[in-house]
Design a protein around this motif. Sequence first.
Motif, PDB file in Angstrom:
ATOM      1  N   ASP A 152       7.976   5.038  -2.573  1.00 33.96           N
ATOM      2  CA  ASP A 152       8.546   5.055  -3.917  1.00 33.96           C
ATOM      3  C   ASP A 152       7.494   4.543  -4.896  1.00 33.96           C
ATOM      4  OD1 ASP A 152       9.952   4.838  -6.261  1.00 33.96           O
ATOM      5  OD2 ASP A 152      11.352   3.301  -5.551  1.00 33.96           O
ATOM      6  N   TYR A 153       6.868   5.454  -5.627  1.00 37.07           N
ATOM      7  CA  TYR A 153       5.802   5.089  -6.559  1.00 37.07           C
ATOM      8  C   TYR A 153       6.329   4.748  -7.954  1.00 37.07           C
ATOM      9  CZ  TYR A 153       2.703   7.041  -3.001  1.00 37.07           C
ATOM     10  OH  TYR A 153       2.042   7.299  -1.824  1.00 37.07           O
ATOM     11  N   THR A 154       7.642   4.791  -8.121  1.00 34.10           N
ATOM     12  CA  THR A 154       8.184   4.334  -9.400  1.00 34.10           C
ATOM     13  C   THR A 154       8.192   2.813  -9.461  1.00 34.10           C
ATOM     14  OG1 THR A 154      10.490   4.360  -8.636  1.00 34.10           O
ATOM     15  CG2 THR A 154       9.611   6.399  -9.590  1.00 34.10           C
ATOM     16  N   ARG A 155       8.007   2.154  -8.337  1.00 28.34           N
ATOM     17  CA  ARG A 155       7.833   0.705  -8.317  1.00 28.34           C
ATOM     18  C   ARG A 155       6.427   0.358  -8.811  1.00 28.34           C
ATOM     19  NH1 ARG A 155       8.589  -1.409  -2.462  1.00 28.34           N
ATOM     20  NH2 ARG A 155       7.990  -3.310  -3.571  1.00 28.34           N
ATOM     21  N   PRO A 156       6.212  -0.847  -9.321  1.00 33.10           N
ATOM     22  CA  PRO A 156       4.844  -1.266  -9.651  1.00 33.10           C
ATOM     23  C   PRO A 156       3.966  -1.149  -8.402  1.00 33.10           C
ATOM     24  CG  PRO A 156       6.416  -2.792 -10.602  1.00 33.10           C
ATOM     25  CD  PRO A 156       7.208  -1.867  -9.709  1.00 33.10           C
ATOM     26  N   THR A 157       2.876  -0.407  -8.506  1.00 32.65           N
ATOM     27  CA  THR A 157       2.125   0.005  -7.317  1.00 32.65           C
ATOM     28  C   THR A 157       0.624  -0.094  -7.525  1.00 32.65           C
ATOM     29  OG1 THR A 157       3.880   1.558  -6.681  1.00 32.65           O
ATOM     30  CG2 THR A 157       1.693   1.947  -5.758  1.00 32.65           C
ATOM     31  N   ALA A 158      -0.061  -0.531  -6.463  1.00 31.74           N
ATOM     32  CA  ALA A 158      -1.527  -0.509  -6.419  1.00 31.74           C
ATOM     33  C   ALA A 158      -1.948   0.289  -5.190  1.00 31.74           C
ATOM     34  CB  ALA A 158      -2.097  -1.921  -6.349  1.00 31.74           C
ATOM     35  N   LEU A 159      -2.730   1.333  -5.391  1.00 30.36           N
ATOM     36  CA  LEU A 159      -3.259   2.160  -4.306  1.00 30.36           C
ATOM     37  C   LEU A 159      -4.684   1.721  -3.999  1.00 30.36           C
ATOM     38  CD1 LEU A 159      -3.387   4.659  -2.421  1.00 30.36           C
ATOM     39  CD2 LEU A 159      -4.086   5.988  -4.443  1.00 30.36           C
ATOM     40  N   VAL A 160      -4.956   1.381  -2.742  1.00 36.13           N
ATOM     41  CA  VAL A 160      -6.276   0.901  -2.335  1.00 36.13           C
ATOM     42  C   VAL A 160      -7.011   2.015  -1.599  1.00 36.13           C
ATOM     43  CG1 VAL A 160      -7.560  -0.938  -1.187  1.00 36.13           C
ATOM     44  CG2 VAL A 160      -5.253  -1.391  -2.072  1.00 36.13           C
ATOM     45  N   LEU A 161      -8.189   2.371  -2.108  1.00 38.99           N
ATOM     46  CA  LEU A 161      -9.022   3.423  -1.516  1.00 38.99           C
ATOM     47  C   LEU A 161     -10.290   2.804  -0.944  1.00 38.99           C
ATOM     48  CD1 LEU A 161      -8.710   6.022  -4.415  1.00 38.99           C
ATOM     49  CD2 LEU A 161      -7.432   6.018  -2.256  1.00 38.99           C
ATOM     50  N   GLY A 162     -10.715   3.268   0.244  1.00 43.08           N
ATOM     51  CA  GLY A 162     -11.839   2.649   0.936  1.00 43.08           C
ATOM     52  C   GLY A 162     -13.174   3.295   0.674  1.00 43.08           C
ATOM     53  N   ALA A 163     -14.214   2.624   1.173  1.00 47.09           N
ATOM     54  CA  ALA A 163     -15.591   3.064   0.981  1.00 47.09           C
ATOM     55  C   ALA A 163     -15.883   4.330   1.770  1.00 47.09           C
ATOM     56  CB  ALA A 163     -16.557   1.953   1.416  1.00 47.09           C
ATOM     57  N   GLU A 164     -16.906   5.078   1.310  1.00 45.21           N
ATOM     58  CA  GLU A 164     -17.268   6.340   1.957  1.00 45.21           C
ATOM     59  C   GLU A 164     -17.885   6.107   3.336  1.00 45.21           C
ATOM     60  OE1 GLU A 164     -18.296   5.249  -0.930  1.00 45.21           O
ATOM     61  OE2 GLU A 164     -18.078   6.723  -2.523  1.00 45.21           O
ATOM     62  N   TRP A 165     -18.695   5.081   3.476  1.00 44.30           N
ATOM     63  CA  TRP A 165     -19.409   4.857   4.733  1.00 44.30           C
ATOM     64  C   TRP A 165     -18.534   4.184   5.788  1.00 44.30           C
ATOM     65  CZ3 TRP A 165     -23.761   2.205   1.505  1.00 44.30           C
ATOM     66  CH2 TRP A 165     -24.514   3.199   0.853  1.00 44.30           C
ATOM     67  N   ASP A 166     -17.892   3.098   5.417  1.00 45.62           N
ATOM     68  CA  ASP A 166     -17.190   2.260   6.387  1.00 45.62           C
ATOM     69  C   ASP A 166     -15.680   2.433   6.366  1.00 45.62           C
ATOM     70  OD1 ASP A 166     -19.724   1.109   6.897  1.00 45.62           O
ATOM     71  OD2 ASP A 166     -19.457  -0.257   5.204  1.00 45.62           O
ATOM     72  N   GLY A 167     -15.151   3.175   5.406  1.00 45.23           N
ATOM     73  CA  GLY A 167     -13.715   3.260   5.255  1.00 45.23           C
ATOM     74  C   GLY A 167     -13.175   1.991   4.619  1.00 45.23           C
ATOM     75  N   ILE A 168     -11.871   1.899   4.550  1.00 44.49           N
ATOM     76  CA  ILE A 168     -11.250   0.739   3.930  1.00 44.49           C
ATOM     77  C   ILE A 168     -11.483  -0.488   4.810  1.00 44.49           C
ATOM     78  CG2 ILE A 168      -8.982   0.998   4.994  1.00 44.49           C
ATOM     79  CD1 ILE A 168      -7.819   0.457   2.164  1.00 44.49           C
ATOM     80  N   SER A 169     -11.705  -1.632   4.205  1.00 41.98           N
ATOM     81  CA  SER A 169     -12.026  -2.839   4.958  1.00 41.98           C
ATOM     82  C   SER A 169     -10.799  -3.367   5.698  1.00 41.98           C
ATOM     83  CB  SER A 169     -12.572  -3.924   4.026  1.00 41.98           C
ATOM     84  OG  SER A 169     -11.568  -4.366   3.127  1.00 41.98           O
ATOM     85  N   GLN A 170     -11.055  -4.106   6.783  1.00 40.96           N
ATOM     86  CA  GLN A 170      -9.968  -4.697   7.552  1.00 40.96           C
ATOM     87  C   GLN A 170      -9.186  -5.701   6.709  1.00 40.96           C
ATOM     88  OE1 GLN A 170      -9.142  -3.546  10.358  1.00 40.96           O
ATOM     89  NE2 GLN A 170      -7.647  -5.016  11.143  1.00 40.96           N
ATOM     90  N   GLU A 171      -9.902  -6.418   5.838  1.00 38.92           N
ATOM     91  CA  GLU A 171      -9.241  -7.379   4.967  1.00 38.92           C
ATOM     92  C   GLU A 171      -8.254  -6.677   4.019  1.00 38.92           C
ATOM     93  OE1 GLU A 171     -13.104  -9.041   6.296  1.00 38.92           O
ATOM     94  OE2 GLU A 171     -12.465  -7.146   5.391  1.00 38.92           O
ATOM     95  N   ALA A 172      -8.665  -5.509   3.522  1.00 41.65           N
ATOM     96  CA  ALA A 172      -7.794  -4.755   2.617  1.00 41.65           C
ATOM     97  C   ALA A 172      -6.559  -4.250   3.348  1.00 41.65           C
ATOM     98  CB  ALA A 172      -8.559  -3.586   2.005  1.00 41.65           C
ATOM     99  N   VAL A 173      -6.722  -3.820   4.587  1.00 46.94           N
ATOM    100  CA  VAL A 173      -5.590  -3.320   5.376  1.00 46.94           C
ATOM    101  C   VAL A 173      -4.623  -4.449   5.701  1.00 46.94           C
ATOM    102  CG1 VAL A 173      -4.937  -2.342   7.604  1.00 46.94           C
ATOM    103  CG2 VAL A 173      -6.865  -1.375   6.342  1.00 46.94           C
ATOM    104  N   LEU A 174      -5.160  -5.571   6.153  1.00 48.00           N
ATOM    105  CA  LEU A 174      -4.315  -6.687   6.568  1.00 48.00           C
ATOM    106  C   LEU A 174      -3.555  -7.296   5.384  1.00 48.00           C
ATOM    107  CD1 LEU A 174      -6.679  -8.473   9.126  1.00 48.00           C
ATOM    108  CD2 LEU A 174      -4.650  -7.102   9.626  1.00 48.00           C
ATOM    109  N   GLY A 175      -4.158  -7.257   4.207  1.00 53.14           N
ATOM    110  CA  GLY A 175      -3.512  -7.844   3.037  1.00 53.14           C
ATOM    111  C   GLY A 175      -2.541  -6.921   2.335  1.00 53.14           C
ATOM    112  N   ALA A 176      -2.513  -5.647   2.726  1.00 53.94           N
ATOM    113  CA  ALA A 176      -1.639  -4.671   2.060  1.00 53.94           C
ATOM    114  C   ALA A 176      -0.202  -4.779   2.555  1.00 53.94           C
ATOM    115  CB  ALA A 176      -2.162  -3.264   2.302  1.00 53.94           C
ATOM    116  N   ASP A 177       0.725  -4.309   1.745  1.00 52.78           N
ATOM    117  CA  ASP A 177       2.126  -4.277   2.144  1.00 52.78           C
ATOM    118  C   ASP A 177       2.397  -3.153   3.144  1.00 52.78           C
ATOM    119  OD1 ASP A 177       3.042  -6.406   0.406  1.00 52.78           O
ATOM    120  OD2 ASP A 177       2.680  -5.014  -1.243  1.00 52.78           O
ATOM    121  N   ARG A 178       1.745  -2.004   2.904  1.00 51.48           N
ATOM    122  CA  ARG A 178       1.913  -0.869   3.800  1.00 51.48           C
ATOM    123  C   ARG A 178       0.630  -0.054   3.812  1.00 51.48           C
ATOM    124  NH1 ARG A 178       7.623   2.210   3.039  1.00 51.48           N
ATOM    125  NH2 ARG A 178       7.186   2.716   5.207  1.00 51.48           N
ATOM    126  N   CYS A 179       0.442   0.709   4.893  1.00 53.33           N
ATOM    127  CA  CYS A 179      -0.658   1.663   4.972  1.00 53.33           C
ATOM    128  C   CYS A 179      -0.073   3.072   4.869  1.00 53.33           C
ATOM    129  CB  CYS A 179      -1.424   1.508   6.280  1.00 53.33           C
ATOM    130  SG  CYS A 179      -2.399  -0.005   6.377  1.00 53.33           S
TER     131      CYS A 179
END
Length: 219
Positions: free
Chosen positions: A110-137
């Motif tokens: 549901d993107y009508t909620r206040p939302t932040a989309l996290v996009l990862g780096a081209e070489w390494d992909g999204i960082s483990q810290e970013a994944v662990l701190g997110a609400d959902r993947c």
Amino acid sequence: MASPERFRKIRQMLRHRQTSLTVVMDNVNKSHNLAAIVRTCDAAGIHEIHAVSYRKHIFSRHNAAAGSSKWVHINLHHTIEEAYRQLRRENKQILAAASGEQSVDFREIDYTRPTALVLGAEWDGISQEAVLGADRCIRVPMFGMVESLNVSVAGAVIIFEAQRQRLLQGMYDIPSLNEKDLNSLLFGYTYPRLGEQLREKGADYPRLDDDGFIVSPDT
């Protein structure tokens, strides 16, 4: 000064801005991807985004992107934790674009909620810290031989799903910028040099009429 036609277009743009939707670029470093993501955010009405840079040269590229982005404000962070703290204060759900067993189809959100989309780096992909701190993947389903989309393409697919949902809810019809901020931005875009001079002096911006002309205080 902007022409009356451009003034009205800028005003309409600001009235459509979505302050409750944002993007976090987690160490994205390639200039063309930075530019493409910022362009997509502008097209979707996103008002400001965030960029996290662990390496000095990438931070410099993000800084350059921030300077060249006229319509979308970029907040720069040295760590993902710093970015996440700000997003939590804004009560945004944090969604990491990352494939994995726990990831859900991006269209289930549901993107009508206040939302932040996290996009990862081209070489390494999204960082483990970013994944662990997110609400959902979330993930874009893939049925071919490639394992992932270009980061700017994946971002665009997800952002425009958010736009679609928000359009259906009429969220673009109600300005999310408060009147003071909207008018300040509008004046700055219409009279960039004068606006800068007034900001330096700490002076208030004069009122504008419907064509973008400055209204005399006596009228």
